[in-house]
Design a protein around this motif. Structure first.
Motif, PDB file in Angstrom:
ATOM      1  N   TYR A  73     -55.594 -45.476   0.585  1.00 16.53           N
ATOM      2  CA  TYR A  73     -55.133 -46.116   1.811  1.00 16.53           C
ATOM      3  C   TYR A  73     -56.144 -47.000   2.554  1.00 16.53           C
ATOM      4  O   TYR A  73     -55.477 -47.782   3.178  1.00 16.53           O
ATOM      5  CB  TYR A  73     -55.129 -44.838   2.552  1.00 16.53           C
ATOM      6  N   VAL A  74     -57.372 -46.942   2.535  1.00 18.74           N
ATOM      7  CA  VAL A  74     -58.283 -47.826   3.055  1.00 18.74           C
ATOM      8  C   VAL A  74     -58.285 -49.267   2.426  1.00 18.74           C
ATOM      9  O   VAL A  74     -58.404 -50.404   2.806  1.00 18.74           O
ATOM     10  CB  VAL A  74     -59.781 -47.528   3.100  1.00 18.74           C
ATOM     11  N   PHE A  75     -57.862 -49.158   1.185  1.00 23.08           N
ATOM     12  CA  PHE A  75     -57.591 -50.518   0.216  1.00 23.08           C
ATOM     13  C   PHE A  75     -56.446 -51.187   0.931  1.00 23.08           C
ATOM     14  O   PHE A  75     -56.570 -52.229   1.127  1.00 23.08           O
ATOM     15  CB  PHE A  75     -57.473 -50.111  -1.182  1.00 23.08           C
ATOM     16  N   LEU A  76     -55.427 -50.573   1.013  1.00 22.54           N
ATOM     17  CA  LEU A  76     -54.202 -51.209   1.675  1.00 22.54           C
ATOM     18  C   LEU A  76     -54.549 -51.774   3.074  1.00 22.54           C
ATOM     19  O   LEU A  76     -54.230 -52.808   3.459  1.00 22.54           O
ATOM     20  CB  LEU A  76     -53.012 -49.765   1.943  1.00 22.54           C
ATOM     21  N   LYS A 107     -55.204 -38.541   8.916  1.00 25.95           N
ATOM     22  CA  LYS A 107     -54.019 -38.790   9.776  1.00 25.95           C
ATOM     23  C   LYS A 107     -53.699 -40.269  10.031  1.00 25.95           C
ATOM     24  O   LYS A 107     -52.441 -40.503  10.032  1.00 25.95           O
ATOM     25  CB  LYS A 107     -54.010 -38.029  10.927  1.00 25.95           C
ATOM     26  N   LYS A 108     -54.711 -40.959  10.051  1.00 26.80           N
ATOM     27  CA  LYS A 108     -54.315 -42.393  10.474  1.00 26.80           C
ATOM     28  C   LYS A 108     -53.532 -43.164   9.289  1.00 26.80           C
ATOM     29  O   LYS A 108     -52.773 -43.944   9.745  1.00 26.80           O
ATOM     30  CB  LYS A 108     -55.688 -43.203  10.559  1.00 26.80           C
ATOM     31  N   ASN A 109     -53.557 -42.618   7.946  1.00 29.39           N
ATOM     32  CA  ASN A 109     -53.092 -43.289   7.003  1.00 29.39           C
ATOM     33  C   ASN A 109     -51.435 -42.943   6.966  1.00 29.39           C
ATOM     34  O   ASN A 109     -50.682 -43.761   6.369  1.00 29.39           O
ATOM     35  CB  ASN A 109     -53.542 -42.617   5.577  1.00 29.39           C
ATOM     36  N   PHE A 110     -51.137 -42.005   7.853  1.00 27.78           N
ATOM     37  CA  PHE A 110     -49.662 -41.533   7.842  1.00 27.78           C
ATOM     38  C   PHE A 110     -49.206 -41.858   8.973  1.00 27.78           C
ATOM     39  O   PHE A 110     -48.024 -42.199   9.284  1.00 27.78           O
ATOM     40  CB  PHE A 110     -49.401 -40.046   7.351  1.00 27.78           C
ATOM     41  N   MET A 111     -49.780 -41.590  10.188  1.00 27.05           N
ATOM     42  CA  MET A 111     -49.180 -41.690  11.441  1.00 27.05           C
ATOM     43  C   MET A 111     -49.449 -42.976  11.884  1.00 27.05           C
ATOM     44  O   MET A 111     -48.337 -43.839  12.470  1.00 27.05           O
ATOM     45  CB  MET A 111     -50.079 -40.855  12.445  1.00 27.05           C
ATOM     46  N   ASN A 121     -46.602 -52.376   3.600  1.00 25.01           N
ATOM     47  CA  ASN A 121     -45.812 -51.349   4.408  1.00 25.01           C
ATOM     48  C   ASN A 121     -46.980 -49.940   4.606  1.00 25.01           C
ATOM     49  O   ASN A 121     -47.766 -49.832   3.564  1.00 25.01           O
ATOM     50  CB  ASN A 121     -44.741 -51.216   3.826  1.00 25.01           C
ATOM     51  N   GLY A 122     -46.794 -49.631   5.691  1.00 25.35           N
ATOM     52  CA  GLY A 122     -47.499 -48.211   5.669  1.00 25.35           C
ATOM     53  C   GLY A 122     -47.093 -46.961   5.715  1.00 25.35           C
ATOM     54  O   GLY A 122     -45.798 -46.920   5.677  1.00 25.35           O
ATOM     55  N   GLY A 123     -47.908 -45.877   5.465  1.00 22.86           N
ATOM     56  CA  GLY A 123     -47.200 -44.745   5.381  1.00 22.86           C
ATOM     57  C   GLY A 123     -46.408 -44.397   4.279  1.00 22.86           C
ATOM     58  O   GLY A 123     -46.273 -44.951   3.422  1.00 22.86           O
TER      59      GLY A 123
END
Length: 367
Positions: A73-76, A107-111, A121-123
């Motif tokens: 997720y941090v790579f994204l 939680k940041k990765n999803f919220m 695109n996220g989450g």
């Protein structure tokens, strides 16, 4: 000094006669000649770079989990930093150097990321509308790209891919999928350049020939699958492309409804040359120039082996861009091929430690 050396590699000495003997046995084929006998290796810059010390640190923190390793997720988010945020990166990956993720960070990765669009695109939206793909290197991106695109074309004539200069693996993947690749070089691309002007000005001879591009689109826009801008123009001696040229190409793409794709292997070098030589960009930072370049594209692929790391590639599609609209649900097709050919989408044929190493890529633009 700007660079400090900490590692010394021992090398064996060979005589001229010894090298000649092996050269003869390999028929002077440089791809078959043992690297241990080479003094100065100019065969490629791909995957041969020394790593930043931060990259070596990241390698030790790699997570080899099969699904959604801790660096995914941090790579994204690092790719969002590199392509979309200019001088205001989040640098979320730095938290992983401090220890395991907290619940708030997870939680940041999803919220928070749920609202992210653009190239990454996220989450959960990334699962529903995939547009970010990790792959081992640039040619793997090209394989997935053109294999996926081909299923959308049923015409008798081969679709066209127009370019300022296609890299050799790009052309090979285009030909393999029965597209026709067309280079539209400037007429003066290989003309001699005055020695006294080198380092003082740059004519941006990596540009695409705009009149030739306009003529090709007016004649065959319905048959044109994609316009690929290679930054810098590797086939054209690595010469840069100007922002002015990129904006003009973008305008033609919109007029003829043809997506604009960037081969971004050397885009940081291209941005540096824009800053140095193109009027109006002298005071702009390289990250801000990168942001502007990427804003003109509908998608890009990126070999991270070019001076940034020893292995890695990324491919992204702009959500709701021309490419996304011309090829509906192509992200799903790409994801299928990514998983079949290279492995789960969270590692794409890469080890977790190599992915961790790539996280420093966004900082490399500044250095």
């Amino acid at each position: 000094p700007l660079i400090s050396s900490y590692v010394v590699k021992k090398a064996q000495s060979f005589t001229r006669a010894e090298r000649r003997a092996i050269l003869e046995k390999t028929d002077c084929n440089m791809f078959n000649f043992p690297s241990s006998m080479v003094v100065v290796d100019l065969i490629t810059d791909s995957g041969t770079s020394a790593l930043f010390q931060q990259m070596w640190a990241a390698l030790m923190l790699g997570d080899e989990s099969y699904a959604r390793n801790s660096w995914y997720y941090v790579f994204l988010d690092a790719i969002r930093d590199f392509t979309q945020r200019g001088d205001k990166p989040n640098k979320r990956y730095l938290s992983l150097f401090e220890g395991p993720e907290s619940f708030e960070e997870i939680k940041k990765n999803f919220m928070e990321d749920e609202k992210e669009r653009g190239f990454v695109n996220g989450g959960v939206f990334q699962l529903e509308h995939p547009n970010f793909f990790i792959l081992p290197q640039g040619r793997c991106c090209e394989n997935v790209l053109f294999e996926s695109m081909r299923s959308y074309w049923k015409s008798e004539k081969s679709p066209l891919v127009l370019s300022n200069g296609l890299f050799d693996t790009t052309r090979a993947n285009i030909k393999l999928r029965e597209f026709d690749g067309v280079d539209l070089f400037l007429p003066e691309i290989f003309d001699d350049y005055p020695l006294d002007k080198i380092g003082k000005e740059n004519p941006f001879r990596g540009n695409i020939d705009l009149p030739a591009l306009q003529k090709a689109l007016e004649k065959d826009s319905a048959r044109t699958a994609l316009i690929v801008m290679t930054l810098t123009n590797n086939t054209g001696a690595g010469q840069p492309v100007s922002m002015e040229n990129m904006r003009a190409v973008r305008k033609l793409c919109e007029q003829h409804n043809v997506p604009l794709w960037i081969d971004a292997a050397r885009i940081t070098d291209n941005a540096a040359l824009i800053k140095r030589y193109e009027k109006g960009y002298e005071s702009k930072s390289i990250p801000e120039i990168l942001k502007e370049l990427f804003s003109l594209a509908d998608g890009f692929h990126f070999s991270l082996k070019k001076t940034l790391a020893n292995m890695g590639g990324v491919m992204c599609l702009k959500q709701d861009g021309l490419f996304d609209k011309k090829y509906p649900k192509i992200g799903d097709e790409m994801k299928k091929r990514q998983i079949i050919h290279y492995g789960n989408d969270s590692y794409g044929g890469m080890s977790g430690r190599d992915i961790a190493c790539l996280l420093y890529t966004s900082d490399a633009a500044d250095e």
